[in-house]
Enzyme design. Structure first.
Site: not given
Length: 435
Positions: A211, A213-215, A234, A332
């Site tokens: 997905g 972002g930072g993580i 996605e 998603g």
């Protein structure tokens, strides 16, 4: 092939909009930037126009300025900072959805009068590329009575299911703006810790979804020593591009679309857009197909990695709202988490920091709170059911919830909460009668 007769000005395009129209625009960087930035100019002439968006990048006056709320309503499949800033104006509403069904269910409810988006200039055969997204765009184009595209030479030409003949477009607007970018966020210490935990569960040859972002960026960073990873995702990200360039992602072990990066949209840096431009290894396909949990599960060893805002002690994930206030969207998350678990040897991860700093309403001071909580905030949307959660990860470890009882979940989630909240969480679980 000549297309010059289809070129119109912004003013001419705006003149096509009538009261009560339903306008749909492209997702994220595929939206019609110039038209949306100028839409408020017809506010004196129209009433009750609905604009359906997803992950909008433009903070446009038509929804940001409350002066125009009688003229325009925005309905969004996924909120961004642009929408969050303006949602108190009273003319913005969220459309609950799983992304693979977003377009189909919207069409069952409401047909678009006008589709506006962007595309590459037509090639010598008369085809444009929709470039950065086909989550729902082609379906909306087919359904719309009027199609207006902003053609921009700075857009990458992509393949998969992105081609559209100019004969299927009513009007074109020539533009030359820079494509909105998503910065490549540097992972912090917590991100890298979480990323390393997840990377330990990812094996050579796995097929992954990441997905925003930072993580997720930290996970990508932690995968640099893996081999022959595949992509069915996605969203194509800058982190994935780096893994391809490092030789980590080859797609050789995928069950289908071998060697291809399969996605339904792309969003990232200019470097990413240059990478996907005319790149036959990148396939951007219809979101209804890409994000279908059944299709996702057809690849063995599929791994889904997503983030959440808070998790309760039974495993419910609130990933899109803070209490009743909409923050982002389901997107998603359920599609990919469920799809990965349908896969042979598939795994699904939900990641979050153990704590957050929030402002105390009484004192005005910021205080640290646990993001693993006894119960979700009142009104919170459950984005991923506790029935569909596999692994939950914080900087304190990994909790495997698949097949566990509520009592076992309490024990495991408390162990990955911040140490200073563990005792209070256990006491709450006993008070609630779940431990």
């Amino acid at each position: 092939m000549s297309y010059k007769h289809k070129i119109i000005s912004i003013d001419e395009a705006l003149s096509k909009i009538k009261s009560e129209d339903h306008i749909v625009t492209g997702l994220a960087a595929a939206e019609a930037k110039v038209l949306l930035e100028n839409l408020h100019r017809v506010a004196d002439y129209v009433k009750g126009v609905t604009v359906t968006t997803c992950l909008p990048m433009v903070l446009a006056d038509y929804f940001n300025d409350p002066t125009y709320k009688d003229s325009f309503q925005m309905d969004g499949w996924f909120y961004t900072a642009a929408i969050r800033k303006a949602q108190s104006n009273g003319n913005i509403s969220f459309i609950p959805n799983h992304l693979h069904l977003a377009g189909i269910k919207r069409l069952a409810h409401k047909q678009p009068n006008i589709y506006i988006g962007n595309a590459t200039p037509p090639d010598q055969h008369g085809y444009v590329s929709l470039s950065l997204s086909n989550v729902y765009e082609k379906r909306m184009i087919e359904a719309a009575k009027l199609v207006i595209l902003e053609i921009n030479p700075k857009l990458p030409r992509t393949f998969g299911d992105m081609e559209l003949h100019v004969n299927d477009v009513d009007y074109l607007i020539e533009t030359d703006y820079d494509i909105p970018e998503l910065p490549d966020i540097e992972p912090n210490e917590k991100d890298l810790k979480i990323g390393s935990y997840i990377a330990d569960y990812i094996h050579d040859g796995d097929c992954i979804q990441l997905g925003i972002g930072g993580i997720p960026n930290a996970v990508a960073t932690s995968l640099m020593n893996k081999k022959d990873l595949g992509i069915h995702t996605e969203m194509i990200t800058t982190g994935m591009m780096k893994l391809v360039n490092a030789g980590v992602i080859t797609g050789k072990k995928k069950n289908f679309n071998k060697g291809k990066l399969v996605a339904t949209f792309a969003l990232g840096t200019r470097e990413l857009y240059d990478f996907i431009d005319n790149n036959p290894s990148v396939m951007i396909k219809d979101g209804h197909w890409v994000n279908d949990p059944y299709v996702i599960g057809l690849n063995d060893n599929q791994v889904s990695i997503n983030t959440t805002i808070e998790v309760d002690l039974t495993g419910q994930c609130a990933s899109e709202s803070i209490g009743a206030v909409q923050y982002s969207g389901t997107g998603g998350q359920a599609d990919t988490a469920i799809g990965a678990q349908r896969s042979k040897n598939g795994r699904s991860f939900i990641a979050l920091y153990s704590t957050a700093r929030v402002r105390n309403k009484d004192t005005g001071e910021r205080e640290e709170i646990s993001k693993i909580v006894p119960t979700l905030k009142p009104g919170a949307a459950v984005s991923l059911s506790r029935n569909d959660v596999d692994y939950v990860v914080t900087e304190y470890g990994v909790a495997s919830l698949k097949g566990t009882s509520v009592r076992e979940r309490v024990e495991r989630l408390v162990q990955i909460a911040h140490p200073k909240f563990r005792e209070a969480l256990m006491e709450s679980a006993i008070t609630l009668g779940i431990f």
